[in-house]
Design a protein around this motif. Structure first.
Motif, PDB file in Angstrom:
ATOM      1  N   THR A 142       0.852  -1.109   0.069  1.00 49.24           N
ATOM      2  CA  THR A 142       0.090  -0.055  -0.053  1.00 49.24           C
ATOM      3  C   THR A 142       0.800   1.248  -0.062  1.00 49.24           C
ATOM      4  OG1 THR A 142      -1.955  -1.061   1.331  1.00 49.24           O
ATOM      5  CG2 THR A 142      -1.825   1.246   1.061  1.00 49.24           C
ATOM      6  N   ALA A 143       1.838   1.365   0.840  1.00 47.69           N
ATOM      7  CA  ALA A 143       2.747   2.617   0.799  1.00 47.69           C
ATOM      8  C   ALA A 143       3.420   2.580  -0.512  1.00 47.69           C
ATOM      9  CB  ALA A 143       3.724   2.206   2.039  1.00 47.69           C
ATOM     10  N   ARG A 145       2.209   1.802  -3.677  1.00 43.73           N
ATOM     11  CA  ARG A 145       1.245   2.234  -4.478  1.00 43.73           C
ATOM     12  C   ARG A 145       0.783   3.522  -4.233  1.00 43.73           C
ATOM     13  NH1 ARG A 145      -0.109  -0.848  -9.148  1.00 43.73           N
ATOM     14  NH2 ARG A 145      -2.416  -0.022  -8.902  1.00 43.73           N
ATOM     15  N   GLU A 146       0.847   4.077  -3.211  1.00 46.69           N
ATOM     16  CA  GLU A 146       0.138   5.400  -2.746  1.00 46.69           C
ATOM     17  C   GLU A 146       1.218   6.346  -3.349  1.00 46.69           C
ATOM     18  OE1 GLU A 146      -0.465   5.152   1.377  1.00 46.69           O
ATOM     19  OE2 GLU A 146      -2.666   4.547   0.989  1.00 46.69           O
ATOM     20  N   TRP A 147       2.605   5.920  -2.927  1.00 49.04           N
ATOM     21  CA  TRP A 147       3.862   6.866  -3.399  1.00 49.04           C
ATOM     22  C   TRP A 147       3.504   6.910  -4.928  1.00 49.04           C
ATOM     23  CZ3 TRP A 147       7.503   5.188  -6.482  1.00 49.04           C
ATOM     24  CH2 TRP A 147       8.673   6.371  -6.829  1.00 49.04           C
ATOM     25  N   ALA A 150       0.941   8.953  -6.588  1.00 51.42           N
ATOM     26  CA  ALA A 150       0.985  10.285  -6.253  1.00 51.42           C
ATOM     27  C   ALA A 150       2.240  10.820  -7.255  1.00 51.42           C
ATOM     28  CB  ALA A 150       1.407  10.409  -4.837  1.00 51.42           C
ATOM     29  N   ASP A 169      -5.123   7.747 -12.087  1.00 50.13           N
ATOM     30  CA  ASP A 169      -5.775   6.520 -12.123  1.00 50.13           C
ATOM     31  C   ASP A 169      -5.956   6.025 -13.464  1.00 50.13           C
ATOM     32  OD1 ASP A 169      -6.176   6.946  -9.429  1.00 50.13           O
ATOM     33  OD2 ASP A 169      -8.283   7.897  -9.612  1.00 50.13           O
TER      34      ASP A 169
END
Length: 207
Positions: A142-143, A145-147, A150, A169
């Motif tokens: 998750t960390a 993918r979020e980075w 962004a 997206d």
């Protein structure tokens, strides 16, 4: 970027001794061996004993550096994440505009999916085997993918896209699809489809 991969490229085989040269440090050998085996065969398929044998370490040495297999999987994913972040840093250094950086990112992904030994995105592959959101492996995924999302959103924002979040997206839908498509056996079509989708998104910038 990876999994880009999220080298960007899959790593080479683990370090081994050559004539007159010592083996790499045990911690390095364990992680390099895991990186190779986890990516090629899957994080659930490969057991600790296999890693210990291929890395030429004892069980005591393995657990000295990695308290569990899950801890090693997290280290493997963090290593992949680090390489993607380093690739993005190189884009900042080598290219002047967000569009140039995005085009180079797509070119790198396209090169990756065409390589022999491509097995898809290491993060997506691991996510399929760890479904609990609070599991440390899932948190590492998750960390990353979020980075990553962004970072791509920032590229679209820099290009003047009116909806950079939506564009990011859409990009990841195309990128993840290309990874799956290539892994299922048609890397040429996957490469072409990713490029078409990304160029359409670039064409929307400034509207």
């Amino acid at each position: 970027m990876v999994e880009l991969m999220e080298t960007i490229r899959p790593t080479s085989a683990p370090p081994r001794a050559v004539s007159g040269a010592p083996l790499a440090h045990a911690r390095v050998r364990i992680l390099a061996t895991a990186d190779d085996l986890f990516y090629r065969e899957g994080v659930h398929t490969v057991g600790v004993d296999r890693i210990i044998g291929d890395a030429h370490v004892t069980k005591a040495t393995f657990y000295k550096y990695y308290r569990s297999k899950d801890a090693l999987i997290v280290a493997y994913l963090n290593g992949r994440d680090k390489r993607v972040r380093e690739f993005f840093a190189s884009l900042e250094a080598d290219f002047d505009t967000p569009e140039q950086r995005l085009r180079r990112l797509v070119a790198e992904i396209s090169e990756q999916v065409m390589q022999d030994g491509f097995r898809g995105c290491p993060f997506i592959n691991a996510a399929a085997q760890f479904t609990e959101p609070q599991h440390p492996v899932r948190e590492a995924i998750t960390a990353h993918r979020e980075w990553y999302i962004a970072a791509v959103e920032d590229l679209f924002r820099g290009m003047g896209h009116v909806r950079p979040g939506d564009a990011a997206d859409d990009f990841f839908l195309a990128r993840d699809g290309a990874f799956a498509f290539a892994n299922l056996g048609d890397p040429i079509a996957a490469h072409a489809a990713l490029q078409r989708a990304t160029w359409r998104l670039i064409d929307q910038t400034g509207q």
